[in-house]
Design an enzyme around this catalytic site. Structure first.
Site, PDB file in Angstrom:
ATOM      1  N   GLY A  15       0.926  -1.336  -0.012  1.00  0.00           N
ATOM      2  CA  GLY A  15      -0.116   0.094  -0.053  1.00  0.00           C
ATOM      3  C   GLY A  15       0.841   1.327  -0.077  1.00  0.00           C
ATOM      4  O   GLY A  15       0.555   2.250  -0.806  1.00  0.00           O
ATOM      5  N   ASP A  34      -6.453   2.131   6.548  1.00  0.00           N
ATOM      6  CA  ASP A  34      -5.857   0.937   7.085  1.00  0.00           C
ATOM      7  C   ASP A  34      -6.546   0.990   8.339  1.00  0.00           C
ATOM      8  O   ASP A  34      -6.797   1.946   9.122  1.00  0.00           O
ATOM      9  CB  ASP A  34      -4.221   1.064   7.070  1.00  0.00           C
ATOM     10  CG  ASP A  34      -3.753  -0.664   7.394  1.00  0.00           C
ATOM     11  OD1 ASP A  34      -3.201  -0.804   6.553  1.00  0.00           O
ATOM     12  OD2 ASP A  34      -3.912  -0.955   8.322  1.00  0.00           O
ATOM     13  N   THR A 120      -4.741  -8.738  -2.930  1.00  0.00           N
ATOM     14  CA  THR A 120      -4.565  -9.544  -1.560  1.00  0.00           C
ATOM     15  C   THR A 120      -4.691 -10.983  -1.885  1.00  0.00           C
ATOM     16  O   THR A 120      -5.547 -11.374  -2.816  1.00  0.00           O
ATOM     17  CB  THR A 120      -5.847  -9.300  -0.593  1.00  0.00           C
ATOM     18  OG1 THR A 120      -5.663  -7.946  -0.083  1.00  0.00           O
ATOM     19  CG2 THR A 120      -5.836 -10.307   0.773  1.00  0.00           C
ATOM     20  N   HIS A 176      -2.774 -17.357  -9.868  1.00  0.00           N
ATOM     21  CA  HIS A 176      -1.421 -17.004  -9.015  1.00  0.00           C
ATOM     22  C   HIS A 176      -1.006 -18.179  -7.988  1.00  0.00           C
ATOM     23  O   HIS A 176      -1.501 -17.933  -6.910  1.00  0.00           O
ATOM     24  CB  HIS A 176      -1.625 -15.714  -8.843  1.00  0.00           C
ATOM     25  CG  HIS A 176      -0.473 -14.978  -8.084  1.00  0.00           C
ATOM     26  ND1 HIS A 176       0.716 -14.658  -8.752  1.00  0.00           N
ATOM     27  CD2 HIS A 176      -0.101 -14.402  -6.663  1.00  0.00           C
ATOM     28  CE1 HIS A 176       1.432 -14.160  -7.695  1.00  0.00           C
ATOM     29  NE2 HIS A 176       1.069 -14.137  -6.698  1.00  0.00           N
TER      30      HIS A 176
HETATM   31  P1  A3D Z   1       1.241  -5.780   4.865  1.00  0.00           P
HETATM   32  O1  A3D Z   1       2.523  -4.998   4.868  1.00  0.00           O
HETATM   33  O2  A3D Z   1       1.004  -6.591   5.866  1.00  0.00           O
HETATM   34  O3  A3D Z   1       0.175  -4.991   4.776  1.00  0.00           O
HETATM   35  C1  A3D Z   1      -1.402  -5.310   4.962  1.00  0.00           C
HETATM   36  C2  A3D Z   1      -1.921  -4.249   5.543  1.00  0.00           C
HETATM   37  O4  A3D Z   1      -3.353  -4.622   5.444  1.00  0.00           O
HETATM   38  C3  A3D Z   1      -1.700  -3.919   7.047  1.00  0.00           C
HETATM   39  O5  A3D Z   1      -1.190  -2.626   7.058  1.00  0.00           O
HETATM   40  C4  A3D Z   1      -2.870  -4.384   7.787  1.00  0.00           C
HETATM   41  O6  A3D Z   1      -2.871  -3.393   9.008  1.00  0.00           O
HETATM   42  C5  A3D Z   1      -3.969  -4.085   6.864  1.00  0.00           C
HETATM   43  N1  A3D Z   1      -5.054  -4.735   7.221  1.00  0.00           N
HETATM   44  C6  A3D Z   1      -5.367  -6.012   7.600  1.00  0.00           C
HETATM   45  N2  A3D Z   1      -6.829  -6.203   7.714  1.00  0.00           N
HETATM   46  C7  A3D Z   1      -7.432  -5.031   7.197  1.00  0.00           C
HETATM   47  C8  A3D Z   1      -8.777  -4.696   7.101  1.00  0.00           C
HETATM   48  N3  A3D Z   1      -9.544  -5.584   7.871  1.00  0.00           N
HETATM   49  N4  A3D Z   1      -9.012  -3.448   6.781  1.00  0.00           N
HETATM   50  C9  A3D Z   1      -7.939  -2.764   6.197  1.00  0.00           C
HETATM   51  N5  A3D Z   1      -6.741  -3.051   6.393  1.00  0.00           N
HETATM   52  C10 A3D Z   1      -6.384  -4.112   6.766  1.00  0.00           C
HETATM   53  O7  A3D Z   1       1.249  -6.730   3.588  1.00  0.00           O
HETATM   54  P2  A3D Z   1       1.723  -6.516   2.274  1.00  0.00           P
HETATM   55  O8  A3D Z   1       1.382  -4.988   1.603  1.00  0.00           O
HETATM   56  O9  A3D Z   1       3.094  -6.975   1.873  1.00  0.00           O
HETATM   57  O10 A3D Z   1       0.775  -7.479   1.131  1.00  0.00           O
HETATM   58  C11 A3D Z   1      -0.583  -7.216   0.897  1.00  0.00           C
HETATM   59  C12 A3D Z   1      -1.306  -8.529   0.688  1.00  0.00           C
HETATM   60  O11 A3D Z   1      -0.924  -8.617  -0.816  1.00  0.00           O
HETATM   61  C13 A3D Z   1      -1.089 -10.026   1.096  1.00  0.00           C
HETATM   62  O12 A3D Z   1      -2.336 -10.757   1.124  1.00  0.00           O
HETATM   63  C14 A3D Z   1       0.059 -10.535   0.139  1.00  0.00           C
HETATM   64  O13 A3D Z   1       0.170 -11.957   0.421  1.00  0.00           O
HETATM   65  C15 A3D Z   1      -0.458  -9.967  -1.146  1.00  0.00           C
HETATM   66  N6  A3D Z   1       0.344 -10.043  -2.157  1.00  0.00           N
HETATM   67  C16 A3D Z   1       0.049 -10.352  -3.604  1.00  0.00           C
HETATM   68  C17 A3D Z   1       0.849 -10.449  -4.493  1.00  0.00           C
HETATM   69  C18 A3D Z   1       0.094 -11.045  -5.743  1.00  0.00           C
HETATM   70  O14 A3D Z   1       0.902 -10.947  -6.872  1.00  0.00           O
HETATM   71  C19 A3D Z   1      -1.080 -11.239  -6.112  1.00  0.00           C
HETATM   72  C20 A3D Z   1       2.251 -10.250  -4.552  1.00  0.00           C
HETATM   73  C21 A3D Z   1       2.439  -9.889  -3.108  1.00  0.00           C
HETATM   74  C22 A3D Z   1       1.849  -9.664  -2.069  1.00  0.00           C
END
Ligand code: A3D
Length: 320
Positions: A15, A34, A120, A176
């Protein structure tokens, strides 16, 4: 002309990077949402303070209230939990499904006209759940995975051939996950397909198979190195490329998780296929011809996605 508004649901690693890239590219004003108090506010302020140095104009705000995303043109969803070492993407299903239900409700209420990009994991099931929970038209809800997977493939190929990444195109289809389908026949260096490059002795079938496997394992390789989370720079860059194609009506052809209503013989599922993204959202699903072994790999991938969606339907019968 008023600036576009981009809402980022989830202000974690991806994000925050999305917000930075959207600012640098002047795609519009940015709202970071968030549940973690202070995180979106802190990131928004930090990024806003970089704007005079980098010379971009954008309003950046952090919030815990869905009302702040009102009228967003694009919503990119990364809310949820990422993988830790030893976890598969599918292990995230139960937790992140609940998150998609909440996020979908917020989007339905405040940004029903937005183009929604889900990131996600497990991606193909979460984008399905997000569309159901938000009730937005299917062509306006799409999942990001193929752009990242094909970018990884392109990077590895460019390294192998010692040529510019710009001249390498690659195609990755399917879900994916471990069953994704990197398509060698449709991947090229300046238009020369990979099987021809083997004939030209640029590489060998064995090397190509190793690169394809490394692409499939691309996410896990980074999780193993980082230990505390998963990849975020390349996933964010991929999400922004999709948002940009929508906002600027570029009509780029990109592999995305799109809703299929009989294309490739698949019904009522989101699966990674090439689509055209323009001002109307997903404007077209491109149906390419697959040979027998490609079709078999694609079918296996579709079955894996169907298994995850069936698991979602069991946990949350209202969505089905
Ligand atoms: P991270 O840095 O943990 O960020 C996720 C954020 O979501 C955190 O700040 C949480 O506080 C927030 N959150 C949790 N629950 C809620 C909610 N109910 N409402 C609003 N915010 C909430 O994770 P990230 O940014 O590294 O990854 C985010 C997602 O992307 C994860 O599910 C990963 O598995 C996914 N992801 C997908 C890919 C694809 O290619 C599809 C690649 C990399 C990561």
């Amino acid at each position: 002309m008023a600036r576009n508004k981009i809402a980022l649901i989830g202000a974690g690693q991806i994000g925050g990077t999305l917000a930075h890239l959207a600012g640098l590219k002047e795609l519009g004003d940015i709202v970071l949402f968030d549940i973690a108090e202070g995180t979106p506010q802190g990131k928004a302020l930090d990024l806003a303070q970089s704007s005079p140095v980098d010379g971009f104009d954008a309003k950046l705000a952090g919030t815990q209230s869905y009302a702040a995303i009102k009228g967003a043109d694009v919503v990119i969803v990364t809310a949820g939990v990422p993988r830790k070492p030893g976890m598969s993407r599918d292990d995230l299903l139960g937790i992140n499904l609940k998150v998609m239900e909440q996020v979908g409700t917020g989007i339905k209420k405040y940004a029903p006209d937005a183009f929604v990009i889900c990131i996600t994991n497990p991606l193909d099931a979460m984008v399905w759940a997000l569309q159901k929970a938000s009730g937005l038209p299917r062509h306006m809800v799409v999942g990001m995975a193929g752009v990242l997977d094909s970018s990884r493939f392109r990077y590895f190929l460019a390294e192998e051939f010692d040529v510019s990444v710009e001249d390498v195109t690659a195609f990755v289809l399917g879900g994916h996950g471990d069953t994704m389908v990197p398509l060698a026949r449709y991947s090229t260096v300046a238009g020369i397909p990979l099987p021809d490059l083997i004939k030209m002795n640029w590489t060998t079938k064995k090397r190509l198979d190793e690169i394809i496997q490394r692409t499939r394992d691309g996410g896990a390789e980074i999780v193993g190195l980082l230990k505390t989370g998963s990849a975020f720079y390349a996933p964010a860059a991929s999400g922004i490329a999709m948002a940009e194609s929508y906002l600027k009506d570029k009509k780029r052809v990109m592999p995305c998780a799109a809703y299929l209503k009989n294309e490739y013989g698949v019904k009522d599922l989101y699966v990674g296929v090439p689509v055209v993204i323009g001002a109307k959202g997903v404007e077209r699903v491109v149906e390419i011809e697959l040979n027998r072994s490609e079709q078999a790999m694609f079918d296996k991938s579709v079955e894996a996605v169907r298994g995850l969606v069936d698991a979602c339907k069991k946990i949350a019968p209202d969505l089905g």
